[in-house]
Enzyme design. Structure first.
Site, PDB file in Angstrom:
ATOM      1  CB  CYS A   1     -37.236  -5.782  42.361  1.00  0.00           C
ATOM      2  SG  CYS A   1     -36.596  -5.016  43.667  1.00  0.00           S
TER       3      CYS A   1
ATOM      4  CG  HIS B  73     -35.846  -4.756  38.355  1.00  0.00           C
ATOM      5  ND1 HIS B  73     -36.326  -3.683  38.930  1.00  0.00           N
ATOM      6  CD2 HIS B  73     -34.924  -5.349  39.066  1.00  0.00           C
ATOM      7  CE1 HIS B  73     -35.593  -3.530  40.141  1.00  0.00           C
ATOM      8  NE2 HIS B  73     -34.910  -4.671  40.042  1.00  0.00           N
TER       9      HIS B  73
ATOM     10  CG  ASP C 121     -34.348  -2.987  32.685  1.00  0.00           C
ATOM     11  OD1 ASP C 121     -33.045  -2.805  32.485  1.00  0.00           O
ATOM     12  OD2 ASP C 121     -35.224  -3.359  33.482  1.00  0.00           O
TER      13      ASP C 121
ATOM     14  CE  LYS D 137     -28.971  -4.095  38.372  1.00  0.00           C
ATOM     15  NZ  LYS D 137     -29.109  -4.440  39.687  1.00  0.00           N
TER      16      LYS D 137
ATOM     17  CD  GLN E 238     -29.415  -8.142  35.997  1.00  0.00           C
ATOM     18  OE1 GLN E 238     -28.522  -8.837  36.024  1.00  0.00           O
ATOM     19  NE2 GLN E 238     -29.891  -7.680  37.005  1.00  0.00           N
TER      20      GLN E 238
END
Lengths: 416, 166
Positions: free
Chosen positions: A373, A129, A205, A231, A208
């Protein structure tokens, strides 16, 4: 096992906790399939934030009065629960930020400036991302760093065939735990091991991943893990950076201000210990409390059950969409549901993603069109935009069926 | 919400499926400019040839459209190319103003002159027939798509700006 719990979660019961989903749009049931962008939040999260504002709100770490103490306790209790949720060895390793992006920027600005010098190499992946690309590109431009890229396979996974060569001499590896475009899960163990043997620091990261799969940051062995509250059933305005205590301790502060100091004189300042050193200014107090409630909610469901539900739903969706739409649909990402998250990036032949999304909206189906993104990845996949449907704990096969029917409608509408 | 037919008029779908003036031109003599919609990634690439006639009036002698995007951005680009080809820059700018005013009922920040914002159903410059472009009138009912419709026009304005300053 009853029909309701066939996927490991009682979706009918869960949906009762999300009043926002219980609405009609033009007389049609709302089908929310955009949780990869931002999830919805249950009553429990909203109530926890309301309760703070109604009964216990004050600034934290300052007041002596009882209400200030209650607010501080609520804020720090949220930190403890987040630490337990990700199995952090110490809650002082959990830093609250504004979002996942700020968590990564904290590392690039603080650790990066203190530890990298011109000519050093850092390694990113083509799955990232923009949040895990641009902060490093900014740092690379400032410090004249070499940026290397781990490529991706045709089915949208990391291509690790030359991992050791790419890591050779590198000082940092930043990778996503799960792609927000292809859903591919990254082999964290392999990546961390390669980074370790190269002497590189790892930044994960996990925006998700954390909402959808169990995580144990200690077992993962990475140095920094970033994720965001909105999220994972929590509010906006709250993110988390987990980092190894020794690294965080040695790092200079990121933002300066109140709350991150032990002492300030006309000559200078002395920084606070962890995690206060990285939480300058009044923090997002109610948002942290909301995130704590979101963590409680997910723990009650059980992250293993959440994952099982999403694997089953993804398997159903891949089968259903392929059966119903055959040759006119392309779904990017790994074919095997167990190796991916519940994110389907869809291309419909002859229909642009925006037009797909527009047609789906007439059936009250919320998906996300665009580049998500992740423009370097999209360029590699050879697509400018996809229509992305993503699943969470409140979705079930009826949502997938609605999606399939609406995609057929979109195809028919635009068919030549 | 409005029906799909309000947005996707048949003439729009026709321009989307069979885009006019699709392709590229040699640069020079043509001038090439890219326009992006950063939110969605839509892309319009214009190749525009402008020549001055004996009176010094500048005219769009040829135009080609490249790029990719949704049916609204691509059909609007196709219609725009057909509408301005052969027109003087002054005429093209006037057409652009008329079109943007049609698109400006809900959005005051889509570019162009805010002073021209007016009701969509009363074209302020009726002497400039929009032709096929009229079909895009329904887009104003879908505010997030207005930027798709105006992308090619904003790119054309950029072409003229770049030519004027070069």
């Amino acid at each position: 096992m009853s029909d309701d719990t066939v996927h490991g979660l009682d979706v009918t019961a869960i949906r009762k906790d999300f009043p926002i989903l219980d609405q009609l749009q033009d007389g049609k049931r709302l089908v929310f399939l955009d949780s990869a962008a931002s999830s919805q939040r249950p009553n429990q999260v909203i109530a926890a934030m309301d309760d703070l504002y109604h009964h216990s709100y004050a600034n934290v770490h300052r007041g002596v009065y009882q209400m200030a103490e209650r607010a501080t306790n609520a804020y720090e209790s949220a930190r403890r629960r987040v630490a337990r949720f990700i199995q952090a060895p110490s809650e002082s390793e959990v830093v609250f930020t504004k979002n996942g992006t700020e968590a990564i920027n904290l590392v690039s600005n603080s650790w990066g400036r203190a530890n990298l010098k011109p000519g050093d190499a850092i390694v990113l992946t083509m799955l990232e991302h923009h949040a895990n690309i641009v902060p490093w590109q900014m740092l690379a431009a400032e410090l004249d760093l070499e940026v290397r890229w781990i490529p991706v396979t045709d089915d949208g996974r990391l291509d690790l065939t030359e991992l050791d060569r790419r890591m050779d001499g590198a000082k940092l590896l930043a990778f996503t735990a799960m792609s927000n475009v292809t859903g591919a899960l990254s082999p964290g163990d392999q990546l961390v091991a390669a980074a370790r043997s190269a002497g590189a620091v790892t930044v994960v990261d996990a925006c998700q991943w954390v909402p959808h799969l169990p995580i144990d940051v200690s077992a993962l062995g990475a140095d920094f893990v970033a994720f965001t509250g909105h999220k994972m059933l929590g509010p906006t305005g709250i993110g988390v950076l987990w980092g190894r205590e020794a690294l965080l301790d040695a790092m200079p502060p990121f933002l300066g201000g109140g709350g991150m100091i032990l002492n300030v004189t006309t000559e200078g300042f002395v920084t606070d210990g962890l995690p206060g050193k990285f939480e300058a200014g009044t923090p997002p107090i109610a948002e942290a409390v909301g995130l704590g409630a979101a963590v409680d909610y997910l723990e009650t469901l059980g992250m293993e059950a959440v994952r099982r539900h999403e694997v089953e739903l993804t398997a159903y969706a891949l089968r259903k969409l392929t059966e119903d739409l055959g040759d006119v649909i392309t779904i990017h990402g790994p074919a095997e549901p167990a190796t991916r998250g519940g994110v389907l990036s869809i291309e419909l032949e002859g229909v642009h993603a925006h037009d797909v999304s527009q047609v789906l909206d007439t059936d009250a189906i919320c998906i996300r069109p665009g580049h998500h993104c992740a423009k370097p990845l999209m360029r590699h996949l050879g697509v400018a935009a996809t229509a992305r449907a993503s699943f969470y704990v409140y979705n079930d096969t009826s949502d997938v069926d609605a999606l399939a029917a609406a995609l057929i409608k979109a195809r028919d509408f635009f068919a030549i | 919400m409005s029906g799909l037919e309000d947005l996707y008029r048949e003439i729009i779908l026709d321009h989307y499926r069979s885009p006019r003036n699709r392709g590229q031109l040699d640069t020079p003599p043509a001038h090439r400019t890219e326009g992006f919609n950063p939110l969605c990634g839509d892309e319009v690439v214009l190749y525009v040839e402008v020549e001055s006639d004996s009176d010094g009036v500048e005219r769009v002698t040829d135009i080609k459209v490249d790029g990719q995007g949704c049916s609204i951005s691509q059909s609007s680009a196709s219609m725009m190319s057909a509408a301005v080809k052969g027109k003087t820059i002054e005429e093209a700018n006037a057409l652009s103003s008329t079109f943007k005013s049609m698109m400006s009922i809900h959005e005051h920040d889509i570019g162009g002159d805010g002073s021209e914002a007016g009701p969509a159903n009363e074209s302020p410059t009726a002497e400039l027939p929009l032709g096929d472009l009229e079909a895009l009138r329904g887009v104003v009912k879908f505010p997030v798509r207005i930027k798709c419709a105006t992308l090619s026009w904003n790119t054309l304005a950029q072409v003229f700006d770049e030519l004027a300053s070069s």
